[in-house]
Design an enzyme around this catalytic site. Sequence first.
Site, mmCIF file in Angstrom:
data_model
loop_
_atom_site.group_PDB
_atom_site.id
_atom_site.type_symbol
_atom_site.label_atom_id
_atom_site.label_comp_id
_atom_site.label_asym_id
_atom_site.label_seq_id
_atom_site.Cartn_x
_atom_site.Cartn_y
_atom_site.Cartn_z
ATOM 1 N N GLU A 1 16.923 -20.011 -11.592
ATOM 2 C CA GLU A 1 16.252 -19.988 -10.298
ATOM 3 C C GLU A 1 14.771 -19.685 -10.482
ATOM 4 O O GLU A 1 14.401 -18.910 -11.358
ATOM 5 C CB GLU A 1 16.899 -18.905 -9.423
ATOM 6 N N GLU B 1 9.200 -15.967 -2.514
ATOM 7 C CA GLU B 1 9.915 -15.216 -1.485
ATOM 8 C C GLU B 1 8.910 -14.440 -0.640
ATOM 9 O O GLU B 1 8.175 -13.597 -1.165
ATOM 10 C CB GLU B 1 10.926 -14.266 -2.115
#
Length: 265
Positions: free
Chosen positions: A150, A154
């Site tokens: 990943e 964010e």
Amino acid sequence: NFLWPLVFFGAKWYLAAFFVLLVLCLLMAVPAGYAAEEDMVPIAGEPRVFSFEKGMADGFGYAHGWTNGGVFNVTWWKDQVIKEDGYIRLVLDRDAHPRGAIPYASAEVRSHKFYGYGRYEVSMKAARAKGVVSSFFTYTGPSDNNPWDEIDFEFLGKDTTRVQLNYFCNGVGNHEYMHDLGFDAAEDFHRYAFEWRPDRIDWFVDGERVHTAYDSIPSTPSKIMVNLWCSTGADHWTGPFDPSVLPLSACYEWISFTPLEAAQP
């Protein structure tokens, strides 16, 4: 006259020391984790743009009717993706038909295909509220019969003047880096990108490189994703969520992917 050699050679040593000090200062001015642009393998492929101008982009779809569990306190529903004039809006709200103990509904959009090394970019506007996360990332994992790899942008809604950059390789994370944006990501659309190479990841904000990572770089082709969610049990990270602020939205204009290598003729 007998002092002139001392003066002459003393001046030479002084100048040499000055130039050494100048070089050291220039080297120290380069942020840690950065490398010269010429050390980077160029992104050579043709970019593909996935536009949300008229709704869901070709090559993308909705998460629908399920939840991630863990800290995610939402169920994903395709009806939480709203088409606007030139972009889509992911809406976090109370779930009219909650499943189990999860009281909130929101949206996740993901690519159908898996993508590898290259440049990933989005034009987006984050949601602002404690306990809320807006994201742009690549992901694959056990649900794809793959290791958990990943790469993340964010936006923690408790402070949208900053963004958290992170990545996972085979399920191992702890690479968080907080970047001060110099603007509020919830106020307007901005461009966020990362370039994923076999030996490094470079993150960019509005075209400016802001961070580089070299250790334990993920290698598994992944899906491109965006989502919006509120947390549970993660107050130390996201801050406590207050449902009185609902509904909330994160907005996305387009996503692009440019492969690292040019396609073979």
